[in-house]
Write an enzyme that holds these catalytic residues in place. Structure first.
Site, PDB file in Angstrom:
ATOM      1  N   TYR A  17       0.880  -1.126  -0.017  1.00 11.11           N
ATOM      2  CA  TYR A  17      -0.034  -0.092  -0.103  1.00 11.11           C
ATOM      3  C   TYR A  17       0.940   1.373   0.029  1.00 11.11           C
ATOM      4  CZ  TYR A  17      -4.354  -2.868   0.984  1.00 11.11           C
ATOM      5  OH  TYR A  17      -5.383  -3.925   0.853  1.00 11.11           O
ATOM      6  N   GLU A  18       0.146   2.278  -0.388  1.00 11.00           N
ATOM      7  CA  GLU A  18       0.983   3.455  -0.836  1.00 11.00           C
ATOM      8  C   GLU A  18       1.836   4.095   0.587  1.00 11.00           C
ATOM      9  OE1 GLU A  18      -0.154   8.036  -2.584  1.00 11.00           O
ATOM     10  OE2 GLU A  18      -1.243   6.208  -3.162  1.00 11.00           O
ATOM     11  N   SER A  19       1.179   3.828   1.703  1.00  9.26           N
ATOM     12  CA  SER A  19       1.927   4.332   2.781  1.00  9.26           C
ATOM     13  C   SER A  19       3.272   3.488   3.475  1.00  9.26           C
ATOM     14  CB  SER A  19       0.789   4.025   4.089  1.00  9.26           C
ATOM     15  OG  SER A  19       0.352   2.804   4.007  1.00  9.26           O
TER      16      SER A  19
END
Length: 267
Positions: A55-57
């Site tokens: 995920y982007e985080s």
């Protein structure tokens, strides 16, 4: 197909499960929030247990028990193999060519797989201001392939998107290559009515499979461009009992967690 369970499943369930089937255990998948996240986690919980979800985080190898509300959801970090800084995520993992599948949603989409998630209407005076691109523009160009999932509507699937957020196949043909983008771009579109793939030459999305009970007319009536259908048109296999149970259990756990009640455990 109506969104009722008269066939034992809904149109949205068919879309999510059809999208999940496209993923494999050896995929490294950059996951978008919403429908892409649901599809990726159904795949992980059924036929692709070794898939790596990112995920982007900065969470790598995450195995959430419930679907995250956003990329900052604590569920992602708690269940990840590791969490890295966002610059490392993009520079080393994504731009380094380590992502096999970028899985995205769209507010607006055109027939060449270009995505708008910025505004509906004029940019300076929009009808609706959307969340924006986030990491999607980079995912669209740096992932080896891009899968897109969205519910069909004439508002969402349009001849010309209002704002160019994420590059698909541009004007079609070899537009990506002419710009120096060496990844494949969008190779699959899964909607609540059908499965689409780009034409090998023009790169225009073409319907290759209709979901059970769906007619060609339904697909055309909910699309803003003239739809092309493959000569050998398939029917998407209906969801299995295991696929439906996995998705519904995941959604039930998610609903309970987000309502603040005790979170159920995965079976």
């Amino acid at each position: 197909m109506s969104d009722t369970i008269d066939r034992g499943f809904t149109a949205n369930e068919m879309m999510t499960i059809a999208a999940s089937r496209a993923l494999k255990s050896d995929d490294v998948c950059f996951v978008g929030i919403g429908a892409p996240s649901a599809a990726c986690n159904v795949a992980r919980l059924t036929h692709a247990p070794d898939i790596t979800l990112i995920y982007e985080s900065g969470t790598i190898g995450t195995t959430p028990d419930v679907l995250p509300l956003s990329i900052g959801d604590g569920e992602l970090c708690e269940t990840a193999v590791t969490t890295v800084a966002v610059p490392e995520m993009f520079r080393y993992w994504l731009q380094g060519g380590r992502i096999s599948i970028g899985f995205l949603g769209a507010a607006q989409l055109d027939k060449f797989g270009n995505i708008n998630t910025t505004v509906i209407g004029d940019y300076a005076h929009p009808k609706t201001r959307l969340p924006g691109g986030g990491g999607a523009p980079e995912i669209a160009t740096s992932s080896r392939q891009v899968y897109i999932t969205m519910a069909q509507s004439k508002r969402g699937m349009v001849e010309k998107i209002d704002f160019f957020t994420s590059f698909g196949h541009g004007d079609g043909g070899d537009h990506r290559q002419r710009l120096g983008i060496d990844t494949a771009g969008p190779t699959l579109l899964i909607t609540d009515l059908a499965i689409w793939k780009p034409d090998p030459v023009t790169k225009e999305f073409t319907v290759v499979s209709l979901h059970p009970g769906v007619a060609r007319e339904q697909v055309q009536d909910s699309c803003g461009w003239v739809v092309k259908f493959a000569e050998a048109l398939d029917e998407t296999p209906a969801p299995t009992e295991l696929e439906l149970k996995t998705l519904r259990d995941l959604q039930a756990r998610t609903k309970a967690a987000h309502q603040g009640t005790a979170k159920g455990k995965a079976a």
